[in-house]
Scaffold this motif. Structure first.
Motif, mmCIF file in Angstrom:
data_model
loop_
_atom_site.group_PDB
_atom_site.id
_atom_site.type_symbol
_atom_site.label_atom_id
_atom_site.label_comp_id
_atom_site.label_asym_id
_atom_site.label_seq_id
_atom_site.Cartn_x
_atom_site.Cartn_y
_atom_site.Cartn_z
ATOM 1 N N ASP A 1 -3.447 -0.002 1.064
ATOM 2 C CA ASP A 1 -2.847 -0.730 0.088
ATOM 3 C C ASP A 1 -2.683 -2.534 0.337
ATOM 4 O O ASP A 1 -2.873 -3.300 0.009
ATOM 5 C CB ASP A 1 -2.279 0.307 -0.855
ATOM 6 N N TYR A 2 -1.795 -2.121 0.632
ATOM 7 C CA TYR A 2 -0.454 -3.253 0.998
ATOM 8 C C TYR A 2 -1.570 -4.169 1.906
ATOM 9 O O TYR A 2 -1.427 -5.646 1.348
ATOM 10 C CB TYR A 2 0.634 -2.975 1.970
ATOM 11 N N VAL A 3 -1.932 -4.025 3.438
ATOM 12 C CA VAL A 3 -2.987 -5.161 3.844
ATOM 13 C C VAL A 3 -4.033 -5.393 3.097
ATOM 14 O O VAL A 3 -4.096 -6.321 3.053
ATOM 15 C CB VAL A 3 -3.282 -4.025 5.733
ATOM 16 N N GLU A 4 -5.014 -4.564 2.871
ATOM 17 C CA GLU A 4 -6.076 -5.009 1.557
ATOM 18 C C GLU A 4 -5.476 -6.187 1.031
ATOM 19 O O GLU A 4 -5.752 -7.130 0.310
ATOM 20 C CB GLU A 4 -6.431 -4.259 0.857
ATOM 21 N N ARG A 5 -4.205 -5.882 -0.037
ATOM 22 C CA ARG A 5 -3.751 -6.820 -0.302
ATOM 23 C C ARG A 5 -3.371 -7.995 0.344
ATOM 24 O O ARG A 5 -3.296 -9.410 -0.137
ATOM 25 C CB ARG A 5 -2.659 -6.229 -1.674
ATOM 26 N N VAL A 6 -2.421 -8.485 1.242
ATOM 27 C CA VAL A 6 -1.896 -9.349 1.607
ATOM 28 C C VAL A 6 -3.669 -9.917 1.826
ATOM 29 O O VAL A 6 -3.458 -11.187 2.226
ATOM 30 C CB VAL A 6 -1.100 -9.207 2.930
ATOM 31 N N ALA A 7 -4.066 -9.397 3.295
ATOM 32 C CA ALA A 7 -5.524 -9.841 3.052
ATOM 33 C C ALA A 7 -6.290 -10.937 2.536
ATOM 34 O O ALA A 7 -6.578 -11.808 2.804
ATOM 35 C CB ALA A 7 -5.995 -8.628 4.363
ATOM 36 N N TRP B 1 -0.473 -19.620 6.765
ATOM 37 C CA TRP B 1 -0.919 -19.416 5.325
ATOM 38 C C TRP B 1 0.657 -18.937 5.476
ATOM 39 O O TRP B 1 1.249 -19.111 4.118
ATOM 40 C CB TRP B 1 -1.945 -18.737 4.878
ATOM 41 N N VAL B 2 1.409 -17.425 5.554
ATOM 42 C CA VAL B 2 2.391 -17.343 6.357
ATOM 43 C C VAL B 2 3.404 -18.275 5.588
ATOM 44 O O VAL B 2 4.146 -17.306 4.623
ATOM 45 C CB VAL B 2 2.552 -16.158 6.856
ATOM 46 N N GLN B 3 3.573 -19.119 6.110
ATOM 47 C CA GLN B 3 4.760 -20.020 5.971
ATOM 48 C C GLN B 3 4.544 -20.784 4.453
ATOM 49 O O GLN B 3 6.043 -20.794 4.177
ATOM 50 C CB GLN B 3 4.722 -20.879 6.993
ATOM 51 N N ARG B 4 3.853 -20.959 4.663
ATOM 52 C CA ARG B 4 3.358 -21.703 3.195
ATOM 53 C C ARG B 4 2.707 -20.937 1.809
ATOM 54 O O ARG B 4 3.730 -21.139 0.729
ATOM 55 C CB ARG B 4 2.749 -22.581 2.833
ATOM 56 N N ALA B 5 3.151 -19.244 1.751
ATOM 57 C CA ALA B 5 2.367 -18.753 0.766
ATOM 58 C C ALA B 5 3.899 -18.213 -0.274
ATOM 59 O O ALA B 5 5.228 -17.476 0.194
ATOM 60 C CB ALA B 5 2.187 -17.091 1.376
ATOM 61 N N ASP B 6 3.633 -17.770 -0.767
ATOM 62 C CA ASP B 6 4.414 -16.861 -1.961
ATOM 63 C C ASP B 6 4.947 -15.640 -1.783
ATOM 64 O O ASP B 6 3.992 -14.959 -1.167
ATOM 65 C CB ASP B 6 4.698 -17.257 -3.540
ATOM 66 N N GLU B 7 6.430 -15.627 -2.021
ATOM 67 C CA GLU B 7 7.002 -14.270 -1.342
ATOM 68 C C GLU B 7 6.246 -13.042 -2.139
ATOM 69 O O GLU B 7 5.601 -11.710 -1.175
ATOM 70 C CB GLU B 7 8.107 -13.703 -1.438
ATOM 71 N N ALA B 8 5.639 -13.561 -3.752
ATOM 72 C CA ALA B 8 4.979 -12.371 -4.289
ATOM 73 C C ALA B 8 3.554 -12.255 -3.922
ATOM 74 O O ALA B 8 3.327 -11.196 -3.716
ATOM 75 C CB ALA B 8 4.660 -12.689 -5.391
ATOM 76 N N ASP B 9 2.998 -13.384 -3.257
ATOM 77 C CA ASP B 9 1.455 -13.043 -2.559
ATOM 78 C C ASP B 9 2.084 -12.217 -1.014
ATOM 79 O O ASP B 9 0.983 -11.747 -0.445
ATOM 80 C CB ASP B 9 1.105 -14.197 -2.648
ATOM 81 N N LEU B 10 2.430 -11.715 -0.822
ATOM 82 C CA LEU B 10 2.941 -10.967 0.639
ATOM 83 C C LEU B 10 3.424 -10.079 0.472
ATOM 84 O O LEU B 10 3.403 -9.251 1.941
ATOM 85 C CB LEU B 10 4.394 -11.917 1.397
ATOM 86 N N LYS B 11 3.779 -9.629 -0.940
ATOM 87 C CA LYS B 11 4.233 -8.278 -1.444
ATOM 88 C C LYS B 11 2.939 -7.416 -1.620
ATOM 89 O O LYS B 11 2.537 -7.663 -1.865
ATOM 90 C CB LYS B 11 5.355 -8.660 -2.086
#
Length: 584
Positions: free
Chosen positions: A552-558, A574-584
């Motif tokens: 579920d986690y990897v599907e969401r972040v991918a 992308w990770v460097q600029r992404a909002d933390e909410a989009d990485l969780k």
């Protein structure tokens, strides 16, 4: 082509010669103190500190690890597991690629609590070193036969081009060695505080974009240094790579020493030298020495670097005994100066840095033309897990399609070389029929996993089955996802699966689930990378997942990445600029 074509007597130092014909290479003299300012308490031999400062160093001083071979042949294989000296069982036997595997049924919460003898099973993992990664079909079939006859059919391709077998009994080891050595293979110094397998590009000699073919240098380094008692007592393990691959497939940035193909201003092909790379719990990117090394100088320079590690390496604390700590303290300039002054006896010319690779995938999976007009076919076993029968089938398919050799990659994948064009698609179909994809999904192609709790005594969680389930789930949920995305699954903090330089790095640990129960899970590292923009993965505060919730986690972040990426933006960028909410 294998690194050596004839069997070689192991543990015989007479075949190897030190890089300089002077006594300090076997018994180092104490150099002037101006070269090093660290206290003697680090246990550095070159500063005169020869008394062992921990149990590991004491065991090595008591008896060289290479000497255990004869005891295995003459005593342990005849008298059985209970006859093995504990200092050999958990120490010196590693010098021949043997580790006791984890006793079944011990959960990860007990990994750091139980004594070694409580974790030990009566069976061994056996690591077969494949220097340069290439095997002829006879060698592959011998490994397949050993797997079926002595390892319950187990075989794992590692991210260092080795093959690991499990369930090996001590009684079988001499016959296994005989079979391996008859075809030019070895387990000598596959583990232990030694110069371990030398990575090489699986396409060496045939890659159309290759800068230089490093196979001859790998052979010379192997013949000169592997099994030589002058270099069999290092402070810790020593990992190396020699490659002219334009895609930099041997991940030179994270080896103890790496020789990387370059072309100098005069148009000569040679090597750029990197030292001090490594991951584990203190990750460091290697440093360029800035020196150009001619092909005929590689073995001498390798000998100098490993000599510095042996003589100046820190031996007091095991967790600081890798060469990366010495390089980090000295810096590249000082390291190069001591290499030149004390070990080579001459200066090396300055040289260029390696050209950056265009391809973000370094694994050689797929079908591509070789420089001779034939093709190579790279395919993806799931997280490196194969078996004896599968290896035999690969050999049969390769032979039926005009090839006589295969190779292992450092991404736990395989390549069949030298395939005529008219036979490529038939081979692709044949591999697909046995579950080996030449055109795999991103998730199968770029997911790696370490051994995990199934066999490893250091592991906290399961990895191979978890990663395999993850691949299946992601292929079903995100069938159209085609962007490069590395997912590396590790069973403990030691990073055998290179979690810090993966797009999604998963470090195994016990976590608390929604019911408040302790279960297997992972700490998540995001956006690690090598190449043009090397860096270690970002840890978002509190970002963990249970093994059950991992898909579920990897599907969401991918999915977030796929929606938000711009043009050819990499996951790491992308990770460097992404909002933390989009990485969780």
């Amino acid at each position: 082509m294998p690194p050596h074509s004839a069997p070689r007597r192991e543990g015989k130092p007479g075949r190897a010669r030190p890089p300089l014909e002077r006594s300090r290479m076997s018994t180092p003299a104490r150099p002037a103190n101006r070269h090093h300012k660290r206290p003697r308490g680090e246990g550095q031999w070159a500063l005169g500190y020869r008394e062992p400062l921990n149990k590991n160093e004491e065991n090595k001083k008591n008896d060289d690890g290479l000497n255990v071979r004869q005891r295995i042949i003459d005593v342990y294989s005849k008298r059985g597991f209970d006859s093995i000296d504990p200092a050999d069982l958990r120490g010196r036997m590693r010098w021949y690629g043997l580790y006791t595997q984890r006793k079944p049924g011990i959960d990860g919460g007990k990994t750091a609590i139980l004594e070694p003898e409580e974790l030990d099973d009566r069976y061994f993992m056996l690591r077969i070193r494949i220097d340069g990664g290439q095997l002829d079909l006879n060698q592959l079939r011998v490994i397949a036969g050993i797997s079926n006859d002595f390892g319950r059919g187990t075989a794992d391709i590692t991210d260092r081009q080795n093959v690991q077998l499990h369930w090996v009994e001590i009684e079988s080891v001499p016959e296994i060695w005989e079979r391996l050595e008859a075809v030019g293979l070895s387990t000598t110094e596959a583990c232990g505080d030694t110069p371990r397998v030398i990575l090489g590009c699986p396409l060496a000699g045939v890659d159309a974009d290759e800068v230089i073919d490093g196979r001859e240098q790998i052979r010379e380094v192997y013949d000169r240094f592997i099994g030589d008692k002058a270099f069999s007592n290092l402070p810790r393990k020593f990992k190396s790579a020699i490659s002219g691959c334009a895609a930099h497939c041997t991940v030179h940035e994270i080896n103890d020493v790496a020789f990387v193909g370059v072309v100098n201003e005069a148009g000569e092909a040679g090597f750029d030298v990197w030292v001090g790379g490594g991951l584990s719990t203190n990750p460091m990117i290697g440093k360029r020495l800035g020196a150009f090394v001619r092909p005929d100088q590689v073995a001498d320079v390798y000998g100098g670097v490993i000599g510095i590690f042996r003589d100046y390496g820190y031996r007091r604390l095991r967790h600081r005994a890798r060469i990366k700590f010495l390089v980090n303290d000295w810096g590249a300039e000082k390291f190069r100066q001591i290499l030149q002054d004390e070990y080579l006896g001459h200066a090396l010319p300055d040289g260029p840095a390696p050209a950056l690779a265009d391809d973000t995938r370094r694994d050689h999976v797929g079908v591509r033309r070789q420089r001779d007009g034939k093709f190579y076919v790279g395919f993806a076993p799931k997280v490196g897990r194969v078996d004896g029968d599968t290896l035999a089938k690969i050999a049969d398919l390769a032979e039926a399609h005009g090839s006589n050799r295969v190779a292992m990659t450092v991404e736990q994948k395989m390549v069949i070389l030298d395939v005529p064009e008219e036979r490529v698609e038939s081979l692709v179909d044949g591999l697909d029929a046995i579950g080996l994809k030449v055109r795999p999904s991103t998730f199968r192609r770029q997911t790696m996993a370490c051994t995990g709790i199934e066999y490893c005594k250091l592991a906290i969680v399961e990895t191979k089955a978890t990663a395999t389930t993850l691949i299946h789930e992601l292929e079903n949920r995100l069938p159209d996802f085609e962007h490069p995305l590395t997912i590396n699954v590790n069973g403990c903090p030691n990073s055998c699966a290179r979690i810090q330089v993966a797009d999604i790095g998963l470090k195994g640990q016990l976590v608390v689930d929604e019911k408040g129960e302790q279960v297997e899970g992972f700490q998540i590292h995001l956006g690690g990378s090598l190449g043009a923009t090397p860096g270690f993965g970002r840890k978002v505060r509190g970002l963990k997942t249970t093994a059950e919730d991992l898909p579920d986690y990897v599907e969401r972040v991918a999915s977030n990445y796929a929606k938000q990426r711009s043009d050819d933006e990499s996951f790491a960028a992308w990770v460097q600029r992404a909002d933390e909410a989009d990485l969780k």
